[in-house]
Write a protein that holds these residues in place. Structure first.
Motif, PDB file in Angstrom:
ATOM      1  N   ALA A 247       5.263  58.455  85.215  1.00  0.00           N
ATOM      2  CA  ALA A 247       4.612  59.105  84.084  1.00  0.00           C
ATOM      3  C   ALA A 247       5.106  60.530  83.870  1.00  0.00           C
ATOM      4  N   ASP A 248       5.403  61.255  84.951  1.00  0.00           N
ATOM      5  CA  ASP A 248       5.831  62.645  84.817  1.00  0.00           C
ATOM      6  C   ASP A 248       7.334  62.812  84.703  1.00  0.00           C
ATOM      7  N   GLY A 249       8.086  61.744  84.990  1.00  0.00           N
ATOM      8  CA  GLY A 249       9.535  61.832  84.928  1.00  0.00           C
ATOM      9  C   GLY A 249      10.187  60.883  85.914  1.00  0.00           C
ATOM     10  N   PRO A 250      11.487  61.032  86.155  1.00  0.00           N
ATOM     11  CA  PRO A 250      12.187  60.140  87.087  1.00  0.00           C
ATOM     12  C   PRO A 250      11.731  60.372  88.518  1.00  0.00           C
ATOM     13  N   ASP A 251      11.943  59.366  89.362  1.00  0.00           N
ATOM     14  CA  ASP A 251      11.603  59.460  90.780  1.00  0.00           C
ATOM     15  C   ASP A 251      12.587  60.423  91.438  1.00  0.00           C
ATOM     16  N   LEU A 252      12.127  61.611  91.742  1.00  0.00           N
ATOM     17  CA  LEU A 252      13.008  62.669  92.246  1.00  0.00           C
ATOM     18  C   LEU A 252      13.534  62.367  93.646  1.00  0.00           C
ATOM     19  N   ALA A 253      12.735  61.682  94.458  1.00  0.00           N
ATOM     20  CA  ALA A 253      13.184  61.335  95.810  1.00  0.00           C
ATOM     21  C   ALA A 253      14.355  60.363  95.754  1.00  0.00           C
ATOM     22  N   VAL A 254      14.275  59.393  94.842  1.00  0.00           N
ATOM     23  CA  VAL A 254      15.373  58.444  94.678  1.00  0.00           C
ATOM     24  C   VAL A 254      16.617  59.167  94.155  1.00  0.00           C
ATOM     25  N   MET A 255      16.436  60.073  93.197  1.00  0.00           N
ATOM     26  CA  MET A 255      17.571  60.826  92.672  1.00  0.00           C
ATOM     27  C   MET A 255      18.226  61.660  93.773  1.00  0.00           C
ATOM     28  N   GLN A 256      17.408  62.295  94.597  1.00  0.00           N
ATOM     29  CA  GLN A 256      17.924  63.117  95.688  1.00  0.00           C
ATOM     30  C   GLN A 256      18.792  62.285  96.639  1.00  0.00           C
ATOM     31  N   ARG A 257      18.289  61.091  96.961  1.00  0.00           N
ATOM     32  CA  ARG A 257      19.033  60.240  97.882  1.00  0.00           C
ATOM     33  C   ARG A 257      20.330  59.742  97.241  1.00  0.00           C
ATOM     34  N   TYR A 258      20.277  59.394  95.976  1.00  0.00           N
ATOM     35  CA  TYR A 258      21.495  58.992  95.273  1.00  0.00           C
ATOM     36  C   TYR A 258      22.535  60.108  95.327  1.00  0.00           C
ATOM     37  N   CYS A 259      22.075  61.325  95.097  1.00  0.00           N
ATOM     38  CA  CYS A 259      22.998  62.464  95.105  1.00  0.00           C
ATOM     39  C   CYS A 259      23.657  62.628  96.465  1.00  0.00           C
ATOM     40  N   GLU A 260      22.903  62.432  97.524  1.00  0.00           N
ATOM     41  CA  GLU A 260      23.431  62.598  98.871  1.00  0.00           C
ATOM     42  C   GLU A 260      24.401  61.489  99.256  1.00  0.00           C
ATOM     43  N   VAL A 261      24.122  60.269  98.774  1.00  0.00           N
ATOM     44  CA  VAL A 261      24.900  59.110  99.214  1.00  0.00           C
ATOM     45  C   VAL A 261      26.026  58.762  98.248  1.00  0.00           C
ATOM     46  N   HIS A 262      25.775  58.846  96.938  1.00  0.00           N
ATOM     47  CA  HIS A 262      26.727  58.327  95.958  1.00  0.00           C
ATOM     48  C   HIS A 262      27.395  59.388  95.082  1.00  0.00           C
ATOM     49  N   ALA A 263      26.915  60.622  95.107  1.00  0.00           N
ATOM     50  CA  ALA A 263      27.494  61.695  94.288  1.00  0.00           C
ATOM     51  C   ALA A 263      27.655  61.270  92.825  1.00  0.00           C
ATOM     52  N   PRO A 264      26.563  60.966  92.132  1.00  0.00           N
ATOM     53  CA  PRO A 264      26.665  60.508  90.737  1.00  0.00           C
ATOM     54  C   PRO A 264      27.266  61.569  89.830  1.00  0.00           C
ATOM     55  N   LYS A 265      27.895  61.106  88.742  1.00  0.00           N
ATOM     56  CA  LYS A 265      28.526  62.003  87.791  1.00  0.00           C
ATOM     57  C   LYS A 265      27.634  62.312  86.598  1.00  0.00           C
ATOM     58  N   LEU A 266      26.613  61.458  86.377  1.00  0.00           N
ATOM     59  CA  LEU A 266      25.829  61.557  85.151  1.00  0.00           C
ATOM     60  C   LEU A 266      24.432  61.010  85.382  1.00  0.00           C
ATOM     61  N   PHE A 267      23.471  61.574  84.654  1.00  0.00           N
ATOM     62  CA  PHE A 267      22.119  61.035  84.614  1.00  0.00           C
ATOM     63  C   PHE A 267      21.720  60.904  83.154  1.00  0.00           C
ATOM     64  N   VAL A 268      21.345  59.695  82.733  1.00  0.00           N
ATOM     65  CA  VAL A 268      20.943  59.437  81.355  1.00  0.00           C
ATOM     66  C   VAL A 268      19.428  59.311  81.313  1.00  0.00           C
ATOM     67  N   SER A 269      18.787  60.115  80.466  1.00  0.00           N
ATOM     68  CA  SER A 269      17.327  60.178  80.456  1.00  0.00           C
ATOM     69  C   SER A 269      16.777  60.196  79.038  1.00  0.00           C
ATOM     70  N   VAL A 270      15.636  59.538  78.849  1.00  0.00           N
ATOM     71  CA  VAL A 270      14.855  59.650  77.617  1.00  0.00           C
ATOM     72  C   VAL A 270      13.620  60.461  77.975  1.00  0.00           C
ATOM     73  N   SER A 271      13.645  61.744  77.683  1.00  0.00           N
ATOM     74  CA  SER A 271      12.576  62.639  78.110  1.00  0.00           C
ATOM     75  C   SER A 271      11.287  62.421  77.333  1.00  0.00           C
ATOM     76  N   VAL A 272      11.414  62.176  76.026  1.00  0.00           N
ATOM     77  CA  VAL A 272      10.259  62.138  75.132  1.00  0.00           C
ATOM     78  C   VAL A 272      10.041  60.715  74.614  1.00  0.00           C
ATOM     79  N   PHE A 273       8.828  60.189  74.828  1.00  0.00           N
ATOM     80  CA  PHE A 273       8.464  58.830  74.404  1.00  0.00           C
ATOM     81  C   PHE A 273       9.495  57.826  74.931  1.00  0.00           C
ATOM     82  N   HIS A 274       9.609  57.841  76.235  1.00  0.00           N
ATOM     83  CA  HIS A 274      10.545  56.969  76.950  1.00  0.00           C
ATOM     84  C   HIS A 274      10.370  55.511  76.524  1.00  0.00           C
ATOM     85  N   ASN A 275      11.489  54.834  76.352  1.00  0.00           N
ATOM     86  CA  ASN A 275      11.522  53.413  76.007  1.00  0.00           C
ATOM     87  C   ASN A 275      11.769  52.607  77.282  1.00  0.00           C
ATOM     88  N   PRO A 276      10.814  51.762  77.718  1.00  0.00           N
ATOM     89  CA  PRO A 276       9.711  51.168  76.957  1.00  0.00           C
ATOM     90  C   PRO A 276       8.319  51.712  77.278  1.00  0.00           C
TER      91      PRO A 276
END
Length: 483
Positions: A247-276
Motif C-alpha cells: 500500500a505504501d510502495g514497493p517492498d524495500l527489503a526485496v529491493m535491497q536484496r536484489y541490489c546486493e545480489v543482482h545489481a539491477p539497472k532499472l526500476f519501473v514503478s507506477v507511483s500514483v494509482f498503481h495498476n491493478p
C-alpha cells in the motif's frame, strides 16, 4: 449456449468454443480449463462429451494434460511452453522468497499473459460493459473541443507544412512547451528540451528500456503489475525481478536484496494509482527508493499514466528526485484520446540525446498534427476541465461499483482508488473468467498481473465499466455455483 439442434455435435461445439478462445489468446498459456465434472455441469452436457472435447483439443495441440492436475492451455508461440516455466515454481511468494535469498530469479514464464489482456481490449465479447477493460468508456471521453482543435490545426497552411516534411524529432515544440508548464503544476521542473514525445506511454517505456539496457540486464518491476511491461521486458531479453507492491510502495527489503545480489539497472514503478491495486506511493517509501537508486546506481522510471485522474499533491518520485536518477513517462490515452497515441518522456539532460537516438531509429519522428491539436487542448484549459469532470464521474462510479461488488460477495484486497479495483472473489479467477466469457463479460483475472502465471482468486475491475447491477448479479450466482 450449446444446442442439440446444431449441425455440429455437442462435442464439436464445445471443442470449437475453447479452440477459438485459445487461438485468439483470450485464454492465455498456462490457463487451467475447468475440470471435466465442472465443465459438464456448467454446459449442461455429459462428462463423456467434455472428455471427448478435451481430447480434440489435445489432438490439435491446443492444450496439454497434466497428471492429476487437469488440462492446461499450451503456449502456441515459438518459445518454451509455459508449462515448463510453471513446473519450476509453485507460487509467486515462493519465487520472490527465492530471489530475496539470492537465488537466480526465474524467467518470466508466461510471457504472453499480456497478449490475453491486450487482445481483450480489442475483443468485443458483447455489447455489455466489460469489467476487465483497461480504459474509460468511449462516452466518458467524448468532447467537442478535440474535434475543434483538429479542425483548427488542419484548416491552415500548417496541414500541408506538417504533412510534406518530417516533424521535429523531439516532438512538436508547442506541445513540449505546454507540457513543461503542466509538469510545473505538479512540481516537476523540466524545460522543453528535456521532453521527448512518443507514440503513447508504452512507446516511451520501450525507448527507455532500449536505451539504458542490454539483453540479460536485471530490471526490477512491481508485482502485481502491468502485464504488458513484464512481456515487453521479457521480449527484450531482460532478467525480470518482481518486487511485491504494498500500500505504501514497493517492498524495500526485496529491493535491497536484489541490489546486493543482482545489481539491477532499472526500476519501473507506477507511483500514483498503481495498476491493478490503486495504491499510491508514500513520501517515506519514495525517499527510500531514491536512496537505493543513488547507492546502487540504477535509474527509476516513473510511469504516471493515471496522473490525470490523481490529486496534484500525490507523491511522485520524479518530484523528490528532481530528474536526477528518474525518468518520467506519461500519455493521454487514458483520459482523452486512446487512438491519438500521444505520449511523452521527461529525462535528465545527460540522457536526452541517447533517448532521442533510440526514438529516431524506431520511428524517426512522431506525427505532429495531433500533437499540435493536443497542445491547443492543454493550453486553453480544456484538458484540465475535462479531467476534472472525469474524476467527479469516476468517484461516483467507484462508490456504486464497490457497493455492488460487496453485495455480490466480493472483498477488496486494496482500498478502492483510481480507475481500478483489486477484488478478491474467493475462487480461481482464470476459471471464473471462462464462465463469465460464456455470458458475454470479459474479466481480467489476477494471473495476468504476475510475471509468472499462477492461480489467483483476485481480479482487476474497471470502476467505470462495473456499474451494471446485472453483471454483479450474474457474478454472484456463478460464485455460489463455484464454491
Amino acid at each position: 449456449m450449446l444446442t442439440r439442434h446444431a449441425t455440429q455435435s455437442l462435442t464439436e461445439q464445445l471443442a470449437e468454443r475453447f479452440a477459438e478462445r485459445i487461438r485468439a489468446r483470450l485464454l492465455a498459456p498456462g490457463t487451467r480449463l475447468p475440470s471435466v465434472r465442472e465443465c459438464a455441469r456448467q454446459q449442461g452436457v455429459s462428462a463423456y462429451t467434455v472428455v471427448a472435447a478435451y481430447d480434440q483439443l489435445l489432438a490439435q495441440g491446443l492444450v496439454e494434460a497434466r497428471r492429476q492436475r487437469g488440462f492446461f492451455v499450451r503456449d502456441l508461440s515459438t518459445r518454451a511452453p509455459v508449462a515448463e516455466a510453471l513446473s519450476r515454481t509453485s507460487t509467486g511468494a515462493s519465487a520472490a522468497a527465492a530471489s530475496v535469498l539470492g537465488e537466480s530469479p526465474l524467467p518470466s514464464g508466461s510471457h504472453v499473459n499480456a497478449a490475453a489482456l491486450i487482445r481483450g481490449m480489442f475483443h468485443q465479447a458483447s455489447t455489455k460493459p466489460q469489467p476487465g477493460s483497461g480504459v474509460l468508456p468511449p462516452d466518458w471521453l467524448e468532447t467537442t473541443f478535440m474535434p475543434a482543435a483538429v479542425r483548427k490545426v488542419t484548416s491552415t497552411r500548417a496541414l500541408q507544412d506538417s504533412s510534406l516534411r518530417y516533424g521535429d524529432p523531439m516532438g512538436d515544440a508547442e506541445l513540449r512547451r505546454v507540457l513543461a508548464q503542466r509538469l510545473a503544476a505538479i512540481n516537476i521542473t523540466a524545460v522543453p528540451q528535456q521532453i521527448i514525445t512518443t507514440v503513447g506511454a508504452t512507446h516511451a517505456l520501450d525507448i527507455v528500456s532500449r536505451t539504458l539496457l542490454k539483453p540479460g540486464d536485471p530490471v526490477m518491476v512491481e508485482e502485481p503489475g502491468w502485464s504488458v511491461e513484464f512481456a515487453r521486458l521479457d521480449a527484450l531479453g531482460m532478467k525480470i525481478l518482481p518486487v511485491p507492491r504494498h500500500a505504501d510502495g514497493p517492498d524495500l527489503a526485496v529491493m535491497q536484496r536484489y541490489c546486493e545480489v543482482h545489481a539491477p539497472k532499472l526500476f519501473v514503478s507506477v507511483s500514483v494509482f498503481h495498476n491493478p491495486t490503486g495504491y499510491c506511493l508514500t513520501p517515506g517509501s519514495a525517499h527510500r527508493v531514491l536512496q537505493l537508486a543513488a547507492k546502487h546506481d540504477f535509474y527509476v522510471v516513473e510511469d504516471d499514466t493515471y496522473g490525470h485522474i490523481a490529486p496534484e499533491h500525490a507523491t511522485r518520485l520524479t518530484v523528490l528526485d528532481g530528474l536526477q536518477r528518474s525518468i518520467y513517462v506519461s500519455g493521454f490515452a487514458k483520459i482523452l484520446a486512446p487512438n491519438w497515441r500521444v505520449g511523452f518522456l521527461v529525462a535528465p539532460p545527460r540522457l536526452v540525446e541517447p533517448l532521442l537516438d533510440t526514438k529516431l531509429l524506431a520511428t524517426l519522428t512522431t506525427p505532429s498534427l495531433l500533437e499540435k491539436a493536443l497542445a491547443l487542448c492543454i493550453e486553453q484549459g480544456q484538458l484540465r476541465r475535462h479531467a476534472e469532470r472525469v474524476r467527479t464521474r469516476l468517484e461516483a462510479a467507484r462508490v456504486r461499483s464497490v457497493k455492488l461488488a460487496q453485495q455480490a460477495g466480493c472483498n477488496f484486497a486494496a482500498e478502492p482508488a483510481g480507475l481500478f479495483g483489486w477484488v478478491d472473489t474467493g475462487v480461481d479467477t482464470d476459471v471464473l473468467a471462462q464462465r463469465m466469457l460464456d455470458q458475454g463479460y470479459l474479466l481480467a483475472p489476477g494471473a495476468l498481473f504476475h510475471a509468472r502465471r499462477q492461480p489467483s482468486t483476485l481480479m482487476r475491475i474497471n470502476f467505470a465499466t462495473t456499474q451494471d447491477a446485472a453483471f454483479w448479479k450474474l457474478l454472484a450466482q456463478v460464485l455460489r455455483d463455484s464454491r
